[in-house]
Design a protein around this motif. Structure first.
Motif, PDB file in Angstrom:
ATOM      1  N   THR A   7       0.848  -1.192   0.000  1.00 27.00           N
ATOM      2  CA  THR A   7       0.000   0.000   0.000  1.00 27.00           C
ATOM      3  C   THR A   7       0.882   1.240   0.000  1.00 27.00           C
ATOM      4  N   GLY A   8       0.605   2.163  -0.898  1.00 21.72           N
ATOM      5  CA  GLY A   8       1.392   3.388  -0.927  1.00 21.72           C
ATOM      6  C   GLY A   8       0.938   4.334  -2.028  1.00 21.72           C
ATOM      7  N   TYR A   9       1.436   5.554  -1.954  1.00 21.55           N
ATOM      8  CA  TYR A   9       1.101   6.593  -2.955  1.00 21.55           C
ATOM      9  C   TYR A   9       2.326   7.478  -3.148  1.00 21.55           C
ATOM     10  N   ALA A  10       2.537   7.910  -4.384  1.00 18.79           N
ATOM     11  CA  ALA A  10       3.623   8.836  -4.682  1.00 18.79           C
ATOM     12  C   ALA A  10       3.269   9.618  -5.939  1.00 18.79           C
ATOM     13  N   SER A  11       3.860  10.798  -6.064  1.00 16.15           N
ATOM     14  CA  SER A  11       3.651  11.622  -7.258  1.00 16.15           C
ATOM     15  C   SER A  11       4.947  12.343  -7.585  1.00 16.15           C
ATOM     16  N   ALA A  12       5.097  12.697  -8.844  1.00 19.36           N
ATOM     17  CA  ALA A  12       6.278  13.433  -9.302  1.00 19.36           C
ATOM     18  C   ALA A  12       5.904  14.208 -10.552  1.00 19.36           C
ATOM     19  N   LYS A  34       6.263  25.494 -23.832  1.00 22.51           N
ATOM     20  CA  LYS A  34       6.806  24.598 -22.835  1.00 22.51           C
ATOM     21  C   LYS A  34       5.761  23.550 -22.453  1.00 22.51           C
ATOM     22  N   ALA A  35       6.245  22.394 -22.017  1.00 25.52           N
ATOM     23  CA  ALA A  35       5.334  21.335 -21.588  1.00 25.52           C
ATOM     24  C   ALA A  35       6.052  20.438 -20.597  1.00 25.52           C
ATOM     25  N   GLY A  36       5.293  19.731 -19.794  1.00 28.26           N
ATOM     26  CA  GLY A  36       5.848  18.790 -18.830  1.00 28.26           C
ATOM     27  C   GLY A  36       4.822  17.717 -18.530  1.00 28.26           C
ATOM     28  N   VAL A  37       5.144  16.816 -17.607  1.00 27.26           N
ATOM     29  CA  VAL A  37       4.221  15.741 -17.247  1.00 27.26           C
ATOM     30  C   VAL A  37       4.183  15.596 -15.727  1.00 27.26           C
ATOM     31  N   THR A  38       3.062  15.103 -15.229  1.00 27.85           N
ATOM     32  CA  THR A  38       2.927  14.727 -13.823  1.00 27.85           C
ATOM     33  C   THR A  38       2.582  13.239 -13.777  1.00 27.85           C
ATOM     34  N   VAL A  39       3.155  12.554 -12.818  1.00 24.08           N
ATOM     35  CA  VAL A  39       2.948  11.111 -12.668  1.00 24.08           C
ATOM     36  C   VAL A  39       2.462  10.832 -11.256  1.00 24.08           C
ATOM     37  N   LEU A  83      -0.690   9.358 -15.698  1.00 29.97           N
ATOM     38  CA  LEU A  83       0.264  10.266 -16.315  1.00 29.97           C
ATOM     39  C   LEU A  83      -0.509  11.335 -17.080  1.00 29.97           C
ATOM     40  N   ASN A  84      -0.235  12.586 -16.768  1.00 28.59           N
ATOM     41  CA  ASN A  84      -0.912  13.711 -17.415  1.00 28.59           C
ATOM     42  C   ASN A  84       0.116  14.654 -18.021  1.00 28.59           C
ATOM     43  N   ALA A  85      -0.193  15.149 -19.205  1.00 24.66           N
ATOM     44  CA  ALA A  85       0.666  16.141 -19.851  1.00 24.66           C
ATOM     45  C   ALA A  85       0.229  17.527 -19.429  1.00 24.66           C
ATOM     46  N   GLN A  86       1.202  18.350 -19.068  1.00 25.82           N
ATOM     47  CA  GLN A  86       0.934  19.733 -18.687  1.00 25.82           C
ATOM     48  C   GLN A  86       1.640  20.667 -19.658  1.00 25.82           C
ATOM     49  N   ARG A  87       0.891  21.632 -20.111  1.00 29.57           N
ATOM     50  CA  ARG A  87       1.458  22.574 -21.080  1.00 29.57           C
ATOM     51  C   ARG A  87       1.396  23.988 -20.532  1.00 29.57           C
ATOM     52  N   ALA A 146      10.136  11.428 -14.925  1.00 29.98           N
ATOM     53  CA  ALA A 146       9.220  11.650 -13.814  1.00 29.98           C
ATOM     54  C   ALA A 146       8.763  10.332 -13.194  1.00 29.98           C
ATOM     55  N   THR A 147       8.583   9.316 -14.036  1.00 38.69           N
ATOM     56  CA  THR A 147       8.175   8.011 -13.515  1.00 38.69           C
ATOM     57  C   THR A 147       9.266   7.401 -12.658  1.00 38.69           C
ATOM     58  N   ARG A 148      10.507   7.576 -13.034  1.00 30.25           N
ATOM     59  CA  ARG A 148      11.608   7.063 -12.206  1.00 30.25           C
ATOM     60  C   ARG A 148      11.564   7.690 -10.812  1.00 30.25           C
ATOM     61  N   ARG A 149      11.362   9.000 -10.746  1.00 30.37           N
ATOM     62  CA  ARG A 149      11.305   9.667  -9.444  1.00 30.37           C
ATOM     63  C   ARG A 149      10.072   9.230  -8.662  1.00 30.37           C
ATOM     64  N   CYS A 150       8.978   9.033  -9.375  1.00 28.86           N
ATOM     65  CA  CYS A 150       7.749   8.615  -8.706  1.00 28.86           C
ATOM     66  C   CYS A 150       7.892   7.199  -8.144  1.00 28.86           C
ATOM     67  N   ILE A 151       8.549   6.320  -8.878  1.00 34.89           N
ATOM     68  CA  ILE A 151       8.787   4.957  -8.390  1.00 34.89           C
ATOM     69  C   ILE A 151       9.636   4.993  -7.123  1.00 34.89           C
ATOM     70  N   ALA A 152      10.670   5.827  -7.119  1.00 34.11           N
ATOM     71  CA  ALA A 152      11.507   5.945  -5.915  1.00 34.11           C
ATOM     72  C   ALA A 152      10.675   6.422  -4.728  1.00 34.11           C
ATOM     73  N   GLY A 153       9.756   7.357  -4.984  1.00 37.47           N
ATOM     74  CA  GLY A 153       8.881   7.830  -3.908  1.00 37.47           C
ATOM     75  C   GLY A 153       7.941   6.755  -3.414  1.00 37.47           C
ATOM     76  N   LEU A 154       7.424   5.939  -4.341  1.00 41.02           N
ATOM     77  CA  LEU A 154       6.517   4.860  -3.938  1.00 41.02           C
ATOM     78  C   LEU A 154       7.259   3.790  -3.150  1.00 41.02           C
ATOM     79  N   VAL A 155       8.480   3.486  -3.541  1.00 43.83           N
ATOM     80  CA  VAL A 155       9.281   2.518  -2.784  1.00 43.83           C
ATOM     81  C   VAL A 155       9.472   3.006  -1.345  1.00 43.83           C
ATOM     82  N   GLU A 156       9.780   4.284  -1.177  1.00 46.56           N
ATOM     83  CA  GLU A 156       9.945   4.835   0.170  1.00 46.56           C
ATOM     84  C   GLU A 156       8.642   4.779   0.951  1.00 46.56           C
ATOM     85  N   ALA A 157       7.529   5.098   0.289  1.00 48.53           N
ATOM     86  CA  ALA A 157       6.233   5.068   0.975  1.00 48.53           C
ATOM     87  C   ALA A 157       5.884   3.651   1.410  1.00 48.53           C
ATOM     88  N   ARG A 158       6.138   2.684   0.548  1.00 48.08           N
ATOM     89  CA  ARG A 158       5.838   1.294   0.891  1.00 48.08           C
ATOM     90  C   ARG A 158       6.768   0.780   1.990  1.00 48.08           C
TER      91      ARG A 158
END
Length: 310
Positions: A7-12, A34-39, A83-87, A146-158
């Protein structure tokens, strides 16, 4: 090694990106689009690794790469990736470049040559195409980063949730050991009381039979003691308590070792429940029955927590 919960949650989020090709493409305010993404990653318990992806169609090409990242990081759990694209707000009114317009005009002429009834492109459609192509090449790279950072956050949360679960399980182990210690001296007491009842019953039978009794008093006493010994064997729970202690030792060892221990813990919980059931079926005293019930409650609480461990 840590114990991980499922069980866990993370975002990046990735920073706003501008590709080299976009530097020549300016918006209405004179800046490159410019554009970016949120995960976001949400994880709950599951017997196996179950991945779900929710992302815009323009980023579907990176799904295999994201799936590979997740399968490398996790072994169990139902994980949802959003995963959402932000512009940038300025990209709402991009300034189309001559090269872009020329390409669109050529495509439109080709389509209308084959399909004369096809409608001409509207201004809105042209602007949408220009905005969509402005930073598309860089969005895939941003999504993976962003997904790599989000995975690291989820690992810490779990891991944090896993540490909390270990604390809960250790508390239940201590209580189960205390109950086992309480049950240990009860069996000899029950046997002693039952042996005395047998002797009293046979003595009463001997007194009632009187001189017509075919067996001597000594023979009747030996029979009473023999039945008491057989009774003691039927209600002996020393073996069940010994196995229960061994299972608790193994659970405690696994919790200290850590890693992927969820399935092994689940098996040991089933064995604990079996020993507690046997203890209850053999109980010949109210005290033992109550101990068996309390053990089952604690074991069920452990089972609920173990189901969340990877």
């Amino acid at each position: 090694m840590a114990v991980y919960s499922m069980t866990g949650y993370a975002s990046a989020a990735s920073p706003a990106l501008v590709s080299p090709k976009d530097e020549a493409t300016t918006t209405a305010h004179g800046t490159p689009p410019k554009a970016g993404v949120t995960v976001e990653l949400r994880s709950v318990n599951s017997r196996f690794l179950d991945l779900t992806f929710r992302m815009p169609d323009e980023l579907r090409a990176v799904e295999p790469a994201l799936r590979e990242l997740l399968t490398a990081a996790f072994r169990r759990g139902k994980i949802e990736l959003r995963l959402n694209a932000q512009r940038d707000a300025d990209t709402a009114l991009p300034a189309p470049q001559p090269e872009q317009l020329g390409r669109l005009a050529g495509v439109q002429d080709t389509v209308r040559a084959w399909l004369p009834q096809a409608q001409l492109l509207s201004v809105h459609e042209v602007l949408q195409w220009c905005r969509g192509s402005a930073t598309g090449e860089k969005l895939d790279e941003a999504a993976i980063a962003a997904t790599r950072r989000c995975i690291a956050g989820l690992v810490e949360a779990r891991a944090r949730e896993g540490e909390r679960l270990v604390g809960i399980l250790m508390e239940r182990i201590v209580k189960l050991r205390e109950l086992a210690q309480q049950a240990q001296p009860l069996v000899p007491q029950v046997v002693e009381r039952q042996q005395q009842r047998f002797l009293e019953r046979w003595q009463a039978a001997l007194d009632t039979a009187g001189a017509g009794q075919s067996l001597s008093a000594e023979a009747l006493r030996e029979r009473a003691l023999s039945e008491a010994a057989a009774y003691a064997l039927r209600i002996d729970v020393a073996e069940e308590l010994s196995r229960l202690g061994a299972h608790l030792d193994e659970i405690e060892r696994l919790l200290k070792v850590g890693g992927e221990i969820g399935k092994r813990l689940d098996f040991l919980i089933q064995e604990l429940h079996r020993e507690a059931n046997t203890l209850g079926s053999k109980s010949a005293a109210l005290e033992l029955t109550q101990i068996s019930v309390e053990m089952k409650v604690l074991i069920e609480q452990m089972r609920e927590q173990v189901q969340n461990i990877e």
